[in-house]
Design a protein around this motif. Structure first.
Motif, PDB file in Angstrom:
ATOM      1  N   GLY A  59       0.827  -1.210   0.000  1.00 56.11           N
ATOM      2  CA  GLY A  59       0.000   0.000   0.000  1.00 56.11           C
ATOM      3  C   GLY A  59       0.859   1.257   0.000  1.00 56.11           C
ATOM      4  N   SER A  60       0.370   2.288   0.718  1.00 58.33           N
ATOM      5  CA  SER A  60       1.059   3.592   0.689  1.00 58.33           C
ATOM      6  C   SER A  60       2.237   3.666   1.656  1.00 58.33           C
ATOM      7  CB  SER A  60       0.056   4.689   1.066  1.00 58.33           C
ATOM      8  OG  SER A  60      -0.411   4.466   2.404  1.00 58.33           O
ATOM      9  N   LEU A  61       2.334   2.697   2.579  1.00 59.14           N
ATOM     10  CA  LEU A  61       3.357   2.773   3.631  1.00 59.14           C
ATOM     11  C   LEU A  61       4.779   2.898   3.108  1.00 59.14           C
ATOM     12  CD1 LEU A  61       3.510   1.053   7.034  1.00 59.14           C
ATOM     13  CD2 LEU A  61       5.376   0.587   5.440  1.00 59.14           C
ATOM     14  N   VAL A 108       4.801  -8.245   5.322  1.00 56.76           N
ATOM     15  CA  VAL A 108       3.590  -8.509   6.115  1.00 56.76           C
ATOM     16  C   VAL A 108       2.601  -9.314   5.286  1.00 56.76           C
ATOM     17  CG1 VAL A 108       1.559  -7.376   7.133  1.00 56.76           C
ATOM     18  CG2 VAL A 108       3.858  -6.500   7.611  1.00 56.76           C
ATOM     19  N   ASP A 109       2.534  -8.973   4.000  1.00 55.98           N
ATOM     20  CA  ASP A 109       1.637  -9.725   3.120  1.00 55.98           C
ATOM     21  C   ASP A 109       2.102  -9.555   1.684  1.00 55.98           C
ATOM     22  OD1 ASP A 109      -1.215  -7.406   2.939  1.00 55.98           O
ATOM     23  OD2 ASP A 109       0.932  -7.074   2.848  1.00 55.98           O
ATOM     24  N   GLU A 110       1.547 -10.406   0.813  1.00 52.79           N
ATOM     25  CA  GLU A 110       1.920 -10.339  -0.597  1.00 52.79           C
ATOM     26  C   GLU A 110       0.744 -10.783  -1.435  1.00 52.79           C
ATOM     27  OE1 GLU A 110       5.161  -9.285  -2.595  1.00 52.79           O
ATOM     28  OE2 GLU A 110       3.076  -8.949  -3.169  1.00 52.79           O
ATOM     29  N   ARG A 111       0.557 -10.085  -2.506  1.00 52.33           N
ATOM     30  CA  ARG A 111      -0.485 -10.522  -3.428  1.00 52.33           C
ATOM     31  C   ARG A 111       0.104 -11.658  -4.270  1.00 52.33           C
ATOM     32  NH1 ARG A 111      -1.185  -4.854  -4.248  1.00 52.33           N
ATOM     33  NH2 ARG A 111      -1.954  -3.911  -2.354  1.00 52.33           N
ATOM     34  N   PHE A 112      -0.664 -12.687  -4.549  1.00 47.58           N
ATOM     35  CA  PHE A 112      -0.114 -13.861  -5.243  1.00 47.58           C
ATOM     36  C   PHE A 112      -0.085 -13.599  -6.741  1.00 47.58           C
ATOM     37  CE2 PHE A 112       1.717 -17.864  -4.714  1.00 47.58           C
ATOM     38  CZ  PHE A 112       1.270 -18.747  -5.677  1.00 47.58           C
ATOM     39  N   GLY A 148     -10.745  -0.855   7.927  1.00 44.67           N
ATOM     40  CA  GLY A 148     -10.070  -1.289   9.154  1.00 44.67           C
ATOM     41  C   GLY A 148      -9.228  -2.535   8.965  1.00 44.67           C
ATOM     42  N   HIS A 149      -9.119  -3.037   7.745  1.00 33.14           N
ATOM     43  CA  HIS A 149      -8.234  -4.211   7.545  1.00 33.14           C
ATOM     44  C   HIS A 149      -6.785  -3.788   7.730  1.00 33.14           C
ATOM     45  CE1 HIS A 149      -7.457  -2.958   3.263  1.00 33.14           C
ATOM     46  NE2 HIS A 149      -6.290  -3.530   3.530  1.00 33.14           N
ATOM     47  N   THR A 150      -5.970  -4.789   8.094  1.00 34.72           N
ATOM     48  CA  THR A 150      -4.533  -4.571   8.152  1.00 34.72           C
ATOM     49  C   THR A 150      -3.858  -5.857   7.707  1.00 34.72           C
ATOM     50  OG1 THR A 150      -2.721  -3.694   9.531  1.00 34.72           O
ATOM     51  CG2 THR A 150      -4.246  -5.266  10.583  1.00 34.72           C
ATOM     52  N   ALA A 151      -2.641  -5.766   7.230  1.00 34.78           N
ATOM     53  CA  ALA A 151      -2.038  -6.900   6.524  1.00 34.78           C
ATOM     54  C   ALA A 151      -3.054  -7.309   5.459  1.00 34.78           C
ATOM     55  CB  ALA A 151      -1.710  -8.017   7.500  1.00 34.78           C
ATOM     56  N   SER A 152      -3.260  -8.613   5.290  1.00 37.35           N
ATOM     57  CA  SER A 152      -4.379  -9.024   4.426  1.00 37.35           C
ATOM     58  C   SER A 152      -5.424  -9.725   5.284  1.00 37.35           C
ATOM     59  CB  SER A 152      -3.877  -9.920   3.283  1.00 37.35           C
ATOM     60  OG  SER A 152      -3.213  -9.135   2.299  1.00 37.35           O
ATOM     61  N   PRO A 207     -11.255  -9.102  -0.288  1.00 43.27           N
ATOM     62  CA  PRO A 207     -12.166  -8.099  -0.863  1.00 43.27           C
ATOM     63  C   PRO A 207     -11.417  -6.971  -1.569  1.00 43.27           C
ATOM     64  CG  PRO A 207     -12.161  -7.943   1.537  1.00 43.27           C
ATOM     65  CD  PRO A 207     -11.329  -9.139   1.180  1.00 43.27           C
ATOM     66  N   LYS A 208     -10.130  -6.834  -1.211  1.00 46.62           N
ATOM     67  CA  LYS A 208      -9.272  -5.848  -1.888  1.00 46.62           C
ATOM     68  C   LYS A 208      -8.467  -6.628  -2.935  1.00 46.62           C
ATOM     69  CE  LYS A 208      -5.434  -2.554  -1.222  1.00 46.62           C
ATOM     70  NZ  LYS A 208      -4.465  -1.985  -0.245  1.00 46.62           N
ATOM     71  N   PRO A 209      -8.699  -6.411  -4.208  1.00 51.22           N
ATOM     72  CA  PRO A 209      -7.987  -7.187  -5.230  1.00 51.22           C
ATOM     73  C   PRO A 209      -6.482  -6.903  -5.174  1.00 51.22           C
ATOM     74  CG  PRO A 209      -9.295  -5.423  -6.236  1.00 51.22           C
ATOM     75  CD  PRO A 209      -9.601  -5.413  -4.786  1.00 51.22           C
ATOM     76  N   SER A 254     -10.030   8.908   4.237  1.00 50.66           N
ATOM     77  CA  SER A 254     -10.790   7.640   4.171  1.00 50.66           C
ATOM     78  C   SER A 254     -10.566   6.789   5.416  1.00 50.66           C
ATOM     79  CB  SER A 254     -10.389   6.837   2.921  1.00 50.66           C
ATOM     80  OG  SER A 254      -9.054   6.342   3.060  1.00 50.66           O
ATOM     81  N   LYS A 255      -9.470   7.063   6.141  1.00 52.78           N
ATOM     82  CA  LYS A 255      -9.192   6.280   7.366  1.00 52.78           C
ATOM     83  C   LYS A 255      -9.847   6.906   8.598  1.00 52.78           C
ATOM     84  CE  LYS A 255      -6.490   4.362   4.402  1.00 52.78           C
ATOM     85  NZ  LYS A 255      -5.082   4.040   4.422  1.00 52.78           N
ATOM     86  N   ALA A 256     -10.368   8.119   8.458  1.00 52.31           N
ATOM     87  CA  ALA A 256     -10.889   8.848   9.639  1.00 52.31           C
ATOM     88  C   ALA A 256     -11.999   8.100  10.375  1.00 52.31           C
ATOM     89  CB  ALA A 256     -11.357  10.236   9.215  1.00 52.31           C
TER      90      ALA A 256
HETATM   91  C1  6PG Z   1      -1.818  -4.702   0.938  1.00 52.74           C
HETATM   92  C2  6PG Z   1      -1.395  -3.992   2.174  1.00 52.74           C
HETATM   93  C3  6PG Z   1      -2.586  -3.534   2.947  1.00 52.74           C
HETATM   94  C4  6PG Z   1      -2.450  -2.046   3.137  1.00 52.74           C
HETATM   95  C5  6PG Z   1      -3.783  -1.432   3.458  1.00 52.74           C
HETATM   96  C6  6PG Z   1      -3.669   0.086   3.487  1.00 52.74           C
HETATM   97  O1  6PG Z   1      -1.068  -5.561   0.488  1.00 52.74           O
HETATM   98  O2  6PG Z   1      -2.855  -4.357   0.391  1.00 52.74           O
HETATM   99  O3  6PG Z   1      -0.506  -4.675   2.937  1.00 52.74           O
HETATM  100  O4  6PG Z   1      -2.785  -4.147   4.180  1.00 52.74           O
HETATM  101  O5  6PG Z   1      -1.528  -1.807   4.182  1.00 52.74           O
HETATM  102  O6  6PG Z   1      -4.694  -1.815   2.450  1.00 52.74           O
HETATM  103  O7  6PG Z   1      -3.280   0.501   2.209  1.00 52.74           O
HETATM  104  P1  6PG Z   1      -3.031   2.073   1.950  1.00 52.74           P
HETATM  105  O8  6PG Z   1      -1.994   2.473   2.943  1.00 52.74           O
HETATM  106  O9  6PG Z   1      -2.537   2.133   0.533  1.00 52.74           O
HETATM  107  O10 6PG Z   1      -4.346   2.761   2.187  1.00 52.74           O
END
Ligand code: 6PG
Length: 247
Positions: A45-47, A74-78, A153-157, A179-181, A207-209
């Protein structure tokens, strides 16, 4: 009740990077002093782009010994390494190609394996083998996990209502219904995240507020990010003013 997380509200991206770098550098220096290595995991993501500028400066000014870093994901899209949705590719472009972490100490999740479940099993073994610091139960104890948070409110996947949130044993798992492609992903689980010495969230944007007050434990609702807790350890939230607008 775990300690209320520390929330640092930043006026702009430069401040987000400076506050993040200060926390990461302190964690790196403490871990290196304690056990000669820094075991850290990064989200997509943006991190990566938000934390990169400060860390690149810290590398130039030699404030951080990156030679001791062991970088996990932390996670990876396959998807293939070169795919635009691949987290390793994005992290490498934004940060890992610009700081001197030894390449052999960067551990991408292997998306060339036959199945996403095989990738999760392989990564669980890699984590257990490389990370020499252990929990009381003998599981790999990361020094720092760097997380983002989605608008839901999701984190990682780890997504709201997903069965993976109830995982209590495995440190790495997989899903095919994100749910997040993209839908298929490998992810650290809550046991892995909640075993870490320190956790840093970076959340920016309006959007995180709505979910931030819930995520930091200001109300009883539960979302995945609020399941990241820890009685004794530090949890730092680095957020911008729009994300903090409902705190
Ligand atoms: C992923 C990320 C995911 C991300 C959040 C926030 O692989 O999609 O690890 O957990 O941290 O979706 O994403 P943004 O910081 O881009 O809003």
């Amino acid at each position: 009740m775990s300690k209320r997380p520390n929330v640092q509200v930043c006026s702009d991206k430069a401040k987000i990077s400076a506050v993040s770098t200060k926390f990461i550098a302190a964690a790196s220096n403490a871990a290196t002093k304690d056990h000669g290595a820094f075991y850290v995991a990064i989200s997509g993501g943006s991190l990566p782009k938000l934390i990169a500028p400060g860390l690149i400066t810290a590398a130039k000014e030699k404030h951080v010994d990156f030679s001791k870093w062991h970088m996990f994901f932390v996670d990876e899209r396959f998807v293939p390494l070169k795919h635009e949705d691949n987290n390793f590719r994005a992290c490498h472009e934004a940060l890992l190609s610009k700081v001197p972490i030894p390449p052999a100490q960067i551990y991408p999740m292997d998306t060339t394996l036959d199945t996403v479940e095989a990738a999760a099993t392989a990564y669980e073994k890699k984590l257990a083998t490389v990370v020499k610091t252990k929990t009381d139960e003998g599981r790999p104890k990361l020094d720092l996990v760097m997380l983002g948070m989605g608008p839901d409110g999701h984190t990682a996947s780890l997504f709201p209502g997903h069965p993976l949130l109830r995982e209590t044993k495995r440190f790495v798992s997989s899903l095919k219904d994100s749910p997040k492609p993209p839908g298929s992903r490998v992810t650290l689980t809550m046991p892995a995240i909640n075993s870490a010495e320190k956790v840093m969230f970076v959340a920016a944007g309006a959007s995180k507020a709505p979910v931030l007050p819930v995520a930091v434990g200001k109300c009883e609702d539960k979302i995945p990010a609020s399941q990241v807790t820890g009685l004794r350890r530090e949890i730092l939230w680095v957020v911008d003013t729009p994300a903090a607008s409902k705190m």
